[in-house]
Design an enzyme around this catalytic site. Structure first.
Site, mmCIF file in Angstrom:
data_model
loop_
_atom_site.group_PDB
_atom_site.id
_atom_site.type_symbol
_atom_site.label_atom_id
_atom_site.label_comp_id
_atom_site.label_asym_id
_atom_site.label_seq_id
_atom_site.Cartn_x
_atom_site.Cartn_y
_atom_site.Cartn_z
ATOM 1 N N ASP A 79 0.851 -1.190 0.000
ATOM 2 C CA ASP A 79 0.000 0.000 0.000
ATOM 3 C C ASP A 79 0.885 1.236 0.000
ATOM 4 O OD1 ASP A 79 0.921 0.134 2.634
ATOM 5 O OD2 ASP A 79 -0.875 -0.821 3.425
ATOM 6 N N ASP A 81 1.417 5.085 1.466
ATOM 7 C CA ASP A 81 1.049 6.134 2.418
ATOM 8 C C ASP A 81 1.714 7.429 1.998
ATOM 9 O OD1 ASP A 81 -0.471 4.537 4.352
ATOM 10 O OD2 ASP A 81 1.436 3.513 4.615
ATOM 11 N N ASP A 157 7.829 4.625 13.601
ATOM 12 C CA ASP A 157 8.348 3.558 14.464
ATOM 13 C C ASP A 157 9.799 3.172 14.171
ATOM 14 O OD1 ASP A 157 7.447 2.436 12.087
ATOM 15 O OD2 ASP A 157 6.085 0.998 13.007
HETATM 16 P P1 ATP Z 1 3.105 -2.851 5.550
HETATM 17 O O1 ATP Z 1 2.121 -1.921 4.908
HETATM 18 O O2 ATP Z 1 4.021 -3.536 4.606
HETATM 19 O O3 ATP Z 1 2.481 -3.769 6.508
HETATM 20 P P2 ATP Z 1 4.049 -0.417 6.741
HETATM 21 O O4 ATP Z 1 5.341 -0.068 7.405
HETATM 22 O O5 ATP Z 1 3.699 0.365 5.520
HETATM 23 O O6 ATP Z 1 4.098 -1.965 6.456
HETATM 24 P P3 ATP Z 1 1.598 0.583 7.797
HETATM 25 O O7 ATP Z 1 0.766 0.047 8.889
HETATM 26 O O8 ATP Z 1 1.050 0.659 6.422
HETATM 27 O O9 ATP Z 1 2.906 -0.300 7.808
HETATM 28 O O10 ATP Z 1 2.111 1.995 8.269
HETATM 29 C C1 ATP Z 1 2.671 2.973 7.387
HETATM 30 C C2 ATP Z 1 3.750 3.761 8.098
HETATM 31 O O11 ATP Z 1 3.186 4.465 9.219
HETATM 32 C C3 ATP Z 1 4.867 2.936 8.699
HETATM 33 O O12 ATP Z 1 5.847 2.609 7.750
HETATM 34 C C4 ATP Z 1 5.396 3.860 9.768
HETATM 35 O O13 ATP Z 1 6.192 4.876 9.216
HETATM 36 C C5 ATP Z 1 4.120 4.500 10.291
HETATM 37 N N1 ATP Z 1 3.552 3.714 11.420
HETATM 38 C C6 ATP Z 1 2.650 2.728 11.346
HETATM 39 N N2 ATP Z 1 2.346 2.226 12.549
HETATM 40 C C7 ATP Z 1 3.080 2.939 13.437
HETATM 41 C C8 ATP Z 1 3.202 2.914 14.854
HETATM 42 N N3 ATP Z 1 2.529 2.030 15.582
HETATM 43 N N4 ATP Z 1 4.054 3.806 15.419
HETATM 44 C C9 ATP Z 1 4.734 4.692 14.665
HETATM 45 N N5 ATP Z 1 4.665 4.752 13.337
HETATM 46 C C10 ATP Z 1 3.849 3.905 12.715
HETATM 47 MG MG MG Z 2 1.897 0.253 4.495
#
Ligand code: ATP
Ligand code: MG
Length: 486
Positions: A79, A81, A157
């Site tokens: 996805d 962001d 994170d």
């Molecule tokens: P994936 O989508 O592959 O599962 P992702 O890292 O993109 O991994 P998302 O849940 O889509 O995970 O979150 C997007 C971004 O938002 C993360 O990469 C991070 O920068 C931030 N993020 C998400 N969850 C947290 C959290 N609990 N604390 C701090 N930052 C977060």
């Molecule tokens: Mg993501």
């Protein structure tokens, strides 16, 4: 995988393209387009539209998080962001197809048919002013303080999740050493790891999941803090943990995630009943789960639809089966025993992770079909093939049979019947041999012989009512003796 490989052709720090941080504390590392491998082609069409429109409107617009991280290591991002300096209200006005969502984080969803692109305004640390709030044990309960891109980077994170792709010039902006960690293949919490785990214990689970996905290591300090704070995961609201469960088991890396969650002793926070069994040592159960998870990953890889109901049904089945067998031995008709067992097991599980009814309903149907698939014959058997859960329930039976010889004949029979032409099926169903299956009682109280020759206990209905009353009072976490379905 990509661990340890060189992601960048060479890095030169320059700061001329980055949108001006309000209070730049550190100069970011900026890697120009010519020196990294992410291009506009890695970004989905809808996300590109949003980025371009923001840029044209004069706003800072960056792709951030997993999208940049995955593209850098050569994985297809799941996805996209987007982070910007435009406020949620500005975004709402700019994109007709958008809505503001969230309380803890106020975000804007830009909707393109079934696809949703999440756009977040740069945020500062939750303690930097009005709009942020921490609750008991340092947990973040509200995180809506807007800030600069730099501040936004520091509240993410892991360092590898805080890389920004600037749509203005295709450069990558790194404030937190994320590129170096990505090259080293390491997940490292930004800032003080203990504080960051307390603020949001779900980060413990995220580290394990993402490290499994990318086959990365977890930084030793981060790992230490995770160990110290893991127990706080138990206080996570069930809906949020359910979201994490979906990400763990539907992201295409379910098998690796499962083993990683077990290695880090986190199953107890996700599936406490299953955790007990696994800890008691249940190799055949692991074999069955491995097969189910592998199959899920294969379906994701080939773009086939998956439903969480099927996997969740597996995770909880050993307990459903054990409870139901217990009641079946006491004479309760099997379908009642399975329903009572399902309610009991689900009520334990729902205290940990929510499971929306649109999934728990099908799970119950898959469970209910098991004894029917094992024993009914004649017209009733053929009718089962028309059931909307037949396919899932049949697959479920086959996996159960893979570790339980007593079910092999049933599973094989269904496999064969499905290959027969329509007219031959009726005869096969009429002549289905009576199998000596695992259930002591009949299928239903009002169906004395249930087409199988298995009689329900004469007093089954009253026995079942008594049993139901007793079961509601039973402590689901109590010792339930033998564990695996054998
Ligand atoms: P994936 O989508 O592959 O599962 P992702 O890292 O993109 O991994 P998302 O849940 O889509 O995970 O979150 C997007 C971004 O938002 C993360 O990469 C991070 O920068 C931030 N993020 C998400 N969850 C947290 C959290 N609990 N604390 C701090 N930052 C977060
Ligand atoms: Mg993501």
């Amino acid at each position: 995988m990509k661990k340890g490989r060189s992601i960048l052709a060479g890095k030169k720090a320059t700061n001329k393209h980055v949108s001006k941080p309000r209070q730049a504390v550190h100069e970011p590392l900026i890697v120009p387009a010519s020196q990294h491998n992410v291009t506009r082609k890695d970004i989905g069409r809808s996300a590109l539209k949003v980025l371009d429109k923001l840029h044209e409107a004069g706003h800072a617009a960056y792709l951030v998080g997993g999208g940049v991280r995955d593209a850098l290591v050569g994985l297809k991002p799941k996805d996209f962001d987007i982070a910007t300096d435009a406020s949620p209200e500005t975004l709402r006005a700019l994109f007709r197809n958008s809505r503001i969502i969230g309380r803890r984080f106020r975000l804007v969803h830009v909707v393109f048919g079934r696809e949703i692109i999440e756009v977040a305004t740069f945020r500062a640390a939750h303690d930097k002013g009005k709009g942020g709030e921490t609750g008991a044990a340092g947990r973040i309960v509200r995180d809506n303080v807007f800030g600069s891109i730099e501040e936004d980077a520091y509240r993410r994170d892991f360092s590898v999740n805080a890389l920004y792709y600037n749509i203005a010039d295709d450069s990558i902006v790194d404030y937190v050493g994320g590129l170096a960690d990505l090259e080293a293949g390491v997940f490292k919490l930004i800032g003080d790891p203990l504080t960051r785990c307390s603020e949001d214990p779900v980060r413990v689970l995220r580290a394990v999941r993402l490290a499994a996905k990318l086959e990365f290591d977890i930084d030793p300090e981060t790992l230490k803090a995770m160990g110290a704070k893991a127990s706080e995961l138990g206080k996570t609201p069930p809906p949020r943990l359910f979201e994490e469960v979906l990400k763990l088991f539907q992201g295409g890396y379910a098998l690796r995630s499962f083993h990683s969650v077990r290695e880090h002793n986190l199953m107890r926070f996700l599936f406490p009943l299953l955790d007990k069994r696994l800890k008691a040592g249940a190799p055949e159960l692991v074999t069955m789960l491995d097969a189910a998870l592998k199959n899920t990953d294969k379906r994701v890889a080939t773009g086939k639809p998956i439903t969480p109901a099927y996997l969740l049904a597996f995770m909880l089945w050993p307990d459903v089966e054990e409870y139901a067998l217990h009641d079946s031995k006491l004479g309760m008709p099997i379908n009642e025993a399975i329903m009572a067992a399902a309610d009991s097991v689900l009520s334990t599980q729902l205290r940990v992770t929510s499971i929306p009814r649109r999934f728990s309903g099908p799970m119950k149907e898959i469970w209910q079909m098991q004894p029917r698939l094992e024993r009914v014959k004649g017209g009733k058997a053929l009718k089962l093939m028309e059931d909307r859960r037949f396919r899932a329930a049949y697959d479920f039976l086959c996996l159960r049979a893979s570790i339980d010889d007593r079910l092999t004949a049933s599973a094989n029979w269904w496999t064969k019947v499905q290959t027969l032409p329509e007219d031959a099926r009726a005869q096969a169903a009429a002549n289905r041999p009576v199998v000596n299956d695992i259930w002591p009682s009949g299928i239903s109280a009002d169906n004395f012989s249930d087409d199988t020759g298995h009689a329900a206990a004469p007093d089954a209905t009253s026995a079942s009512k008594k049993k139901k009353r007793r079961r509601r009072r039973r402590k689901p976490s109590g010792d339930k003796g033998s564990t695996t379905p054998s």
